[in-house]
Design a protein around this motif. Sequence first.
Motif, PDB file in Angstrom:
ATOM      1  N   SER A 157      53.943   5.458   0.510  1.00  0.00           N
ATOM      2  CA  SER A 157      53.132   6.450   1.244  1.00  0.00           C
ATOM      3  C   SER A 157      52.248   6.954   0.313  1.00  0.00           C
ATOM      4  O   SER A 157      51.382   7.731   0.945  1.00  0.00           O
ATOM      5  CB  SER A 157      54.254   7.613   1.799  1.00  0.00           C
ATOM      6  N   TYR A 158      52.385   7.002  -0.971  1.00  0.00           N
ATOM      7  CA  TYR A 158      51.353   7.726  -1.725  1.00  0.00           C
ATOM      8  C   TYR A 158      50.152   6.539  -1.891  1.00  0.00           C
ATOM      9  O   TYR A 158      49.126   7.135  -2.666  1.00  0.00           O
ATOM     10  CB  TYR A 158      51.933   8.064  -3.029  1.00  0.00           C
ATOM     11  N   VAL A 159      50.115   5.429  -1.597  1.00  0.00           N
ATOM     12  CA  VAL A 159      48.986   4.639  -1.744  1.00  0.00           C
ATOM     13  C   VAL A 159      47.605   4.969  -0.769  1.00  0.00           C
ATOM     14  O   VAL A 159      48.111   5.226   0.348  1.00  0.00           O
ATOM     15  CB  VAL A 159      49.428   3.137  -1.485  1.00  0.00           C
ATOM     16  N   GLU A 160      46.511   5.267  -1.572  1.00  0.00           N
ATOM     17  CA  GLU A 160      45.533   5.659  -0.778  1.00  0.00           C
ATOM     18  C   GLU A 160      44.973   4.348  -0.195  1.00  0.00           C
ATOM     19  O   GLU A 160      44.607   3.596  -0.651  1.00  0.00           O
ATOM     20  CB  GLU A 160      44.623   6.537  -1.708  1.00  0.00           C
ATOM     21  N   LEU A 161      44.473   4.582   0.957  1.00  0.00           N
ATOM     22  CA  LEU A 161      43.607   3.622   1.708  1.00  0.00           C
ATOM     23  C   LEU A 161      42.112   4.360   1.781  1.00  0.00           C
ATOM     24  O   LEU A 161      41.727   5.377   2.312  1.00  0.00           O
ATOM     25  CB  LEU A 161      43.954   3.523   3.155  1.00  0.00           C
ATOM     26  N   ILE A 162      41.175   3.354   1.261  1.00  0.00           N
ATOM     27  CA  ILE A 162      39.930   3.916   1.203  1.00  0.00           C
ATOM     28  C   ILE A 162      38.688   3.053   1.888  1.00  0.00           C
ATOM     29  O   ILE A 162      39.116   1.866   1.894  1.00  0.00           O
ATOM     30  CB  ILE A 162      39.218   4.277  -0.479  1.00  0.00           C
ATOM     31  N   ASN A 163      37.575   3.297   2.164  1.00  0.00           N
ATOM     32  CA  ASN A 163      36.436   2.369   3.032  1.00  0.00           C
ATOM     33  C   ASN A 163      35.561   1.949   1.813  1.00  0.00           C
ATOM     34  O   ASN A 163      34.887   1.048   2.225  1.00  0.00           O
ATOM     35  CB  ASN A 163      35.881   3.014   3.871  1.00  0.00           C
ATOM     36  N   GLU A 164      35.481   2.490   0.751  1.00  0.00           N
ATOM     37  CA  GLU A 164      34.426   2.089  -0.260  1.00  0.00           C
ATOM     38  C   GLU A 164      35.136   1.257  -1.517  1.00  0.00           C
ATOM     39  O   GLU A 164      36.191   1.500  -1.755  1.00  0.00           O
ATOM     40  CB  GLU A 164      33.766   3.435  -0.774  1.00  0.00           C
ATOM     41  N   TYR A 173      51.854  -1.561  -2.800  1.00  0.00           N
ATOM     42  CA  TYR A 173      52.862  -0.818  -3.656  1.00  0.00           C
ATOM     43  C   TYR A 173      53.628  -1.876  -4.393  1.00  0.00           C
ATOM     44  O   TYR A 173      53.950  -2.132  -5.578  1.00  0.00           O
ATOM     45  CB  TYR A 173      53.757  -0.091  -3.091  1.00  0.00           C
ATOM     46  N   GLN A 174      53.969  -2.924  -3.597  1.00  0.00           N
ATOM     47  CA  GLN A 174      54.972  -4.255  -4.327  1.00  0.00           C
ATOM     48  C   GLN A 174      54.193  -4.949  -5.191  1.00  0.00           C
ATOM     49  O   GLN A 174      54.594  -5.502  -6.143  1.00  0.00           O
ATOM     50  CB  GLN A 174      55.178  -5.037  -3.045  1.00  0.00           C
ATOM     51  N   LEU A 175      52.718  -4.693  -5.116  1.00  0.00           N
ATOM     52  CA  LEU A 175      51.770  -5.497  -6.195  1.00  0.00           C
ATOM     53  C   LEU A 175      51.499  -4.617  -7.263  1.00  0.00           C
ATOM     54  O   LEU A 175      50.868  -4.984  -8.516  1.00  0.00           O
ATOM     55  CB  LEU A 175      50.551  -6.004  -5.396  1.00  0.00           C
ATOM     56  N   GLY A 176      52.036  -3.182  -7.369  1.00  0.00           N
ATOM     57  CA  GLY A 176      51.775  -2.252  -8.316  1.00  0.00           C
ATOM     58  C   GLY A 176      50.614  -1.334  -8.149  1.00  0.00           C
ATOM     59  O   GLY A 176      50.007  -0.716  -9.163  1.00  0.00           O
ATOM     60  N   GLY A 177      49.973  -1.639  -6.851  1.00  0.00           N
ATOM     61  CA  GLY A 177      48.797  -1.097  -6.397  1.00  0.00           C
ATOM     62  C   GLY A 177      48.915   0.464  -6.063  1.00  0.00           C
ATOM     63  O   GLY A 177      50.205   0.815  -5.654  1.00  0.00           O
ATOM     64  N   ASN A 178      47.889   1.385  -6.389  1.00  0.00           N
ATOM     65  CA  ASN A 178      47.850   2.756  -5.650  1.00  0.00           C
ATOM     66  C   ASN A 178      46.659   3.008  -4.834  1.00  0.00           C
ATOM     67  O   ASN A 178      46.781   4.144  -4.154  1.00  0.00           O
ATOM     68  CB  ASN A 178      48.204   3.752  -7.002  1.00  0.00           C
ATOM     69  N   VAL A 179      45.753   1.846  -4.493  1.00  0.00           N
ATOM     70  CA  VAL A 179      44.682   2.226  -3.756  1.00  0.00           C
ATOM     71  C   VAL A 179      44.436   0.855  -3.078  1.00  0.00           C
ATOM     72  O   VAL A 179      44.530  -0.139  -3.616  1.00  0.00           O
ATOM     73  CB  VAL A 179      43.513   2.426  -4.730  1.00  0.00           C
ATOM     74  N   VAL A 180      43.956   0.815  -1.816  1.00  0.00           N
ATOM     75  CA  VAL A 180      43.533  -0.425  -1.275  1.00  0.00           C
ATOM     76  C   VAL A 180      42.212  -0.025  -0.556  1.00  0.00           C
ATOM     77  O   VAL A 180      41.840   0.873   0.267  1.00  0.00           O
ATOM     78  CB  VAL A 180      44.524  -0.484   0.103  1.00  0.00           C
ATOM     79  N   HIS A 181      41.339  -0.881  -0.779  1.00  0.00           N
ATOM     80  CA  HIS A 181      40.023  -0.822   0.006  1.00  0.00           C
ATOM     81  C   HIS A 181      40.142  -1.687   0.868  1.00  0.00           C
ATOM     82  O   HIS A 181      40.174  -2.752   1.028  1.00  0.00           O
ATOM     83  CB  HIS A 181      38.863  -1.379  -1.281  1.00  0.00           C
TER      84      HIS A 181
END
Length: 112
Positions: free
Chosen positions: A25-32, A76-84
């Motif tokens: 739930s802390y993974v941020e979704l961004i457009n840029e 998150y499963q990949l270790g990410g915290n941001v998704v473009h």
Amino acid sequence: MNRTIIPLIILLSACSANRAIPQASYVELINEVPDKSRCRYLGEIVGSQGNWFTGDFTSNENLIIGARNELRNKAYQLGGNVVHVQNMSNTNAWGSLGTTNTTVVGKAYRCR
């Protein structure tokens, strides 16, 4: 238990949005595109909610939230915290009452 209640319970549970695991739930979704000097690319991911059977019984809001939550979970499963977020599409099954599936495509990153 009444035999007609079981299919109803299954159908109603199919109408709720996919849940994000608590840490996702802390993974941020961004457009840029994120700052590549601060972020490491992890891979392309896809989140989806709905199908030809449950889509007509799931609200458009839950289709979108569920697809985004699945995207967060995969990042998150990949270790990410941001998704473009690169693309979001809605589809309608033949003979449906409206949108039956929402799919979101993005790139996962680990950013400092």
